[in-house]
Design a protein around this motif. Structure first.
Motif, PDB file in Angstrom:
ATOM      1  N   VAL A   4       0.784  -1.324  -0.026  1.00  0.00           N
ATOM      2  CA  VAL A   4      -0.082  -0.015  -0.033  1.00  0.00           C
ATOM      3  C   VAL A   4       0.850   1.168  -0.255  1.00  0.00           C
ATOM      4  CG1 VAL A   4      -1.624   1.252   1.219  1.00  0.00           C
ATOM      5  CG2 VAL A   4      -1.684  -1.016   1.380  1.00  0.00           C
ATOM      6  N   SER A   5       0.805   2.182  -0.930  1.00  0.00           N
ATOM      7  CA  SER A   5       1.596   3.169  -1.143  1.00  0.00           C
ATOM      8  C   SER A   5       0.705   4.522  -0.693  1.00  0.00           C
ATOM      9  CB  SER A   5       2.026   3.259  -2.430  1.00  0.00           C
ATOM     10  OG  SER A   5       2.664   4.477  -2.768  1.00  0.00           O
ATOM     11  N   THR A  13      -4.074  -0.568 -11.106  1.00  0.00           N
ATOM     12  CA  THR A  13      -4.928  -1.268  -9.684  1.00  0.00           C
ATOM     13  C   THR A  13      -6.215  -0.641  -9.951  1.00  0.00           C
ATOM     14  OG1 THR A  13      -4.657  -1.687  -7.608  1.00  0.00           O
ATOM     15  CG2 THR A  13      -4.209   0.673  -8.318  1.00  0.00           C
ATOM     16  N   GLU A  14      -7.193  -1.670  -9.298  1.00  0.00           N
ATOM     17  CA  GLU A  14      -8.614  -1.230  -8.948  1.00  0.00           C
ATOM     18  C   GLU A  14      -8.692  -1.199  -7.442  1.00  0.00           C
ATOM     19  OE1 GLU A  14     -11.192  -3.923 -11.293  1.00  0.00           O
ATOM     20  OE2 GLU A  14     -10.148  -3.534 -12.984  1.00  0.00           O
ATOM     21  N   LEU A  15      -7.690  -1.162  -6.958  1.00  0.00           N
ATOM     22  CA  LEU A  15      -7.659  -0.959  -5.343  1.00  0.00           C
ATOM     23  C   LEU A  15      -7.161   0.275  -4.879  1.00  0.00           C
ATOM     24  CD1 LEU A  15      -6.517  -4.710  -4.639  1.00  0.00           C
ATOM     25  CD2 LEU A  15      -8.906  -3.627  -4.732  1.00  0.00           C
ATOM     26  N   SER A  16      -7.837   1.349  -4.479  1.00  0.00           N
ATOM     27  CA  SER A  16      -7.521   2.486  -4.179  1.00  0.00           C
ATOM     28  C   SER A  16      -8.481   3.035  -3.287  1.00  0.00           C
ATOM     29  CB  SER A  16      -7.283   3.559  -5.284  1.00  0.00           C
ATOM     30  OG  SER A  16      -8.528   3.730  -6.040  1.00  0.00           O
ATOM     31  N   PHE A  49      -5.429   8.933  -1.754  1.00  0.00           N
ATOM     32  CA  PHE A  49      -4.656   8.988  -0.691  1.00  0.00           C
ATOM     33  C   PHE A  49      -3.960   7.612  -0.664  1.00  0.00           C
ATOM     34  CE2 PHE A  49      -8.254  11.729   0.282  1.00  0.00           C
ATOM     35  CZ  PHE A  49      -7.605  12.291   1.284  1.00  0.00           C
ATOM     36  N   ALA A  50      -4.271   6.577  -1.309  1.00  0.00           N
ATOM     37  CA  ALA A  50      -3.311   5.481  -1.109  1.00  0.00           C
ATOM     38  C   ALA A  50      -3.894   4.520  -2.342  1.00  0.00           C
ATOM     39  CB  ALA A  50      -3.520   4.565   0.038  1.00  0.00           C
ATOM     40  N   VAL A  51      -2.981   3.597  -2.972  1.00  0.00           N
ATOM     41  CA  VAL A  51      -3.131   2.650  -4.064  1.00  0.00           C
ATOM     42  C   VAL A  51      -2.485   1.226  -3.359  1.00  0.00           C
ATOM     43  CG1 VAL A  51      -3.271   4.138  -5.806  1.00  0.00           C
ATOM     44  CG2 VAL A  51      -0.933   3.174  -5.185  1.00  0.00           C
ATOM     45  N   ARG A  52      -3.227   0.214  -3.908  1.00  0.00           N
ATOM     46  CA  ARG A  52      -2.668  -1.156  -3.367  1.00  0.00           C
ATOM     47  C   ARG A  52      -2.123  -1.806  -4.654  1.00  0.00           C
ATOM     48  NH1 ARG A  52      -6.537  -5.462  -0.702  1.00  0.00           N
ATOM     49  NH2 ARG A  52      -5.605  -7.446  -1.007  1.00  0.00           N
TER      50      ARG A  52
END
Length: 582
Positions: free
Chosen positions: A127-128, A181-184, A273-276
């Motif tokens: 997670v960034s 990514t589709e996770l954020s 705010f963040a991406v996985r």
């Protein structure tokens, strides 16, 4: 409420009649007085793009925590201000800095202080936060034997992880394709002008923005809170696409509708705010070959053989022509030296220092223009030769250069292909030592800064440098001489490099004095479009390219009031997507 899918807490828009004092005062109360810059001199380095254009902003804010960032956004939305999100400011198309001509006050939000990276599942995913860089991630993963989706091969050393996702950037790694990514976790302004936080990170963090952001900042969650099958965190189909060498279309490009999803490809239309993201096993002891030829057709055949026959795809395959080789060797030497001796992680600080010095010295009338570039160029030119002897010999002998990196298990098969194709008049190749390979790739990877330095130092002698970021059709064998004589006659020099197997080319054309560069660019892009090329390939539209219809529709869905990075892709800068003549 399910925090993985629900939108939480809305913030109503208010007027900004008391602007700018009221908004700036609120921003200072949220982020701290020292972290809200308003003077022209203090904000210049944030308003000035990597390529040198300068935009307008009434304030630059540098939040320290995710909660601060959320409250900064609340304040900007309340006062109906435009928000420009920025991390390392390394965009080659001016996409991370403001332009001019907005109808509302502009606030630049710089996220460099939000540089956390969190490991999931032993480093198989990360997670960034918004300010973390690829070089940080590369360093963090190295002891684990893993790598990020891209490495130093990005055109701009020091690029941020989130920035790469927001621009679905590609990079040099053949097997991995664009950052996707589709996770954020992101904030957006909805059609009613209300700010909302959306948690699609696949991690249960709570219900309210304060709880979600505080827990994320502190990594206050357990493995049980992480949803394993939440969605894709990388482009898993790219290896198959790049092998499809007979396909009459580009393998990857920024406007690809299949890769526009929430944060991915958002180009600043969201506050992310963040991406996985997934990470990947590193290849132990890879093998590097240096290849030279004077016949583009030889490299065409090599590309097709490597993609069709090699059982395991190469790791990297980078092309550079002799003119760009020379430009990197001469005008990218300071970057080469810094990265070689101090590591890529030094580059963000170097860029920040350079921008600060540029801003300070520009106010001194007796100082020559671009003094920092001229001084660093002079100092670096005094340094002894850094490129290996065998690589320099190939520069003298061959026009076209290729650096091929493969895994140990592919080395024997790769060498058989090279031996069958190259030799005699067709070209040559050699297996690099580790030092030779590292230096050869590094000379290629300083290309982005080298062409900017070239333009600065030679601006009085030329009309300009026209830079294109192009993805050719996968079945296009005519990759070198792309333009007819009526266009190419306007070129003084052609500086070409490429992610060669991916058919993504970064072409820089030095334009002869007296030529209308803007008109020439229109003709060149029309010609590229007619032959089925896609542009931009991986640098995204910024303020240099017109967004394609699929991108514009995507931007409007993400940001219906046009509050975030308006004008991107040459779209309107006006509120609610109004046109200037309305």
């Amino acid at each position: 409420m399910d925090a993985l899918s629900e939108k939480v807490e809305r913030f109503d828009v208010a007027g900004w009649q008391d602007y700018p004092d009221a908004m700036v005062a609120e921003l200072r109360s949220v982020a701290g007085p020292r972290n809200v810059l308003t003077s022209a001199s203090s904000t210049e380095r944030f308003r000035k793009s990597f390529r040198g254009s300068l935009g307008e902003a009434v304030a630059v804010v540098r939040p320290k925590t995710l909660i601060d960032l959320w409250r900064v956004l609340q304040t900007c939305v309340k006062h109906d201000a435009v928000v420009i999100m920025q991390a390392q400011n390394t965009s080659l198309t001016d996409g991370a800095t403001p332009d001019v001509g907005y109808d509302r006050p502009v606030v630049v939000v710089n996220t460099l202080r939000l540089d956390g990276i969190q490991l999931l599942d032993g480093g198989r995913q990360i997670v960034s936060l918004p300010g973390a860089t690829l070089s940080q991630l590369e360093r963090l993963l190295k002891p684990l034997g893993r790598e990020p989706h891209s490495v130093i091969g990005s055109s701009c050393v020091g690029a941020s992880i989130v920035g790469g996702v927001c621009n679905n950037s590609g990079g040099s790694l053949v097997r991995r394709g664009p950052a996707y990514t589709e996770l954020s976790l992101y904030a957006q302004v909805d059609a009613a002008g209300k700010l909302e936080l959306v948690n699609h990170l696949g991690i249960r963090l709570g219900d309210t923005p304060e709880e979600i952001l505080t827990r994320l900042q502190n990594a206050d969650y357990s493995p049980a809170d992480v949803v394993t099958e939440a969605g894709p965190a990388s482009d898993s189909g790219y290896a198959d696409r790049v092998r499809d060498i007979d396909a009459p279309s580009a393998g990857r490009f920024n406007a690809d509708p299949t890769h526009l999803h929430e944060a991915s490809g958002s180009a600043g239309k969201l506050c992310v705010f963040a991406v996985r993201l997934d990470t990947f096993p590193a290849d132990p002891d890879p093998v590097v070959y240096y290849i030279g030829t004077n016949e583009p057709a030889v490299l065409t055949s090599l590309r097709r053989l490597l993609l069709a026959q090699l059982k395991v795809l190469p790791i990297e395959c980078e092309y550079i022509n002799r003119a760009y080789f020379d430009a990197c060797r001469r005008y990218g030497r300071d970057t080469f030296l810094l990265v070689h001796y101090l590591g890529a992680e030094i580059m963000p600080r170097f860029f920040a220092l350079k921008r600060s010095l540029d801003a300070s010295l520009s106010r001194l009338r007796f100082m020559p223009r671009n003094f920092v570039d001229r001084a660093t160029q002079a100092l670096s030119s005094m340094w002894p030769e850094m490129l290996p002897k065998r690589v320099r010999a190939y520069r003298n002998q061959y026009e076209h250069h290729l650096m091929l990196k493969v895994s140990q298990q592919s080395a024997e098969q790769a060498e058989a292909i090279l031996a069958a194709l190259l030799g005699g008049d067709h070209g040559g190749w050699f297996r690099c030592t580790q030092d030779e390979g590292e230096r050869a790739f590094l000379n290629r990877f300083v290309a982005g800064g080298a062409v900017i330095r070239y333009r600065i130092l030679h601006q009085k002698e030329i009309a300009g440098v026209l830079s294109l970021d192009v993805a050719l059709r996968r079945n296009d064998d005519e990759w070198y001489s792309l333009f007819p004589p009526e266009i190419s006659d306007k070129f003084q020099a052609q500086l070409h490099c490429a992610h060669f197997l991916c058919h993504v080319f970064h072409q820089n054309y030095v334009i002869k004095k007296g030529v209308d560069v803007a008109a020439l660019k229109v003709r060149m892009l029309e010609h590229l479009e007619a032959r089925g090329a896609q542009y931009p390939a991986e640098h995204n539209v910024g303020h240099q390219y017109a967004a394609k219809p699929a991108q514009v529709a995507f931007y409007r869905r993400l940001d219906p009031t046009n509050a975030m990075n308006p004008g991107i892709g040459k779209t309107t800068k006006l509120k609610n997507w109004r046109l200037a003549n309305e």
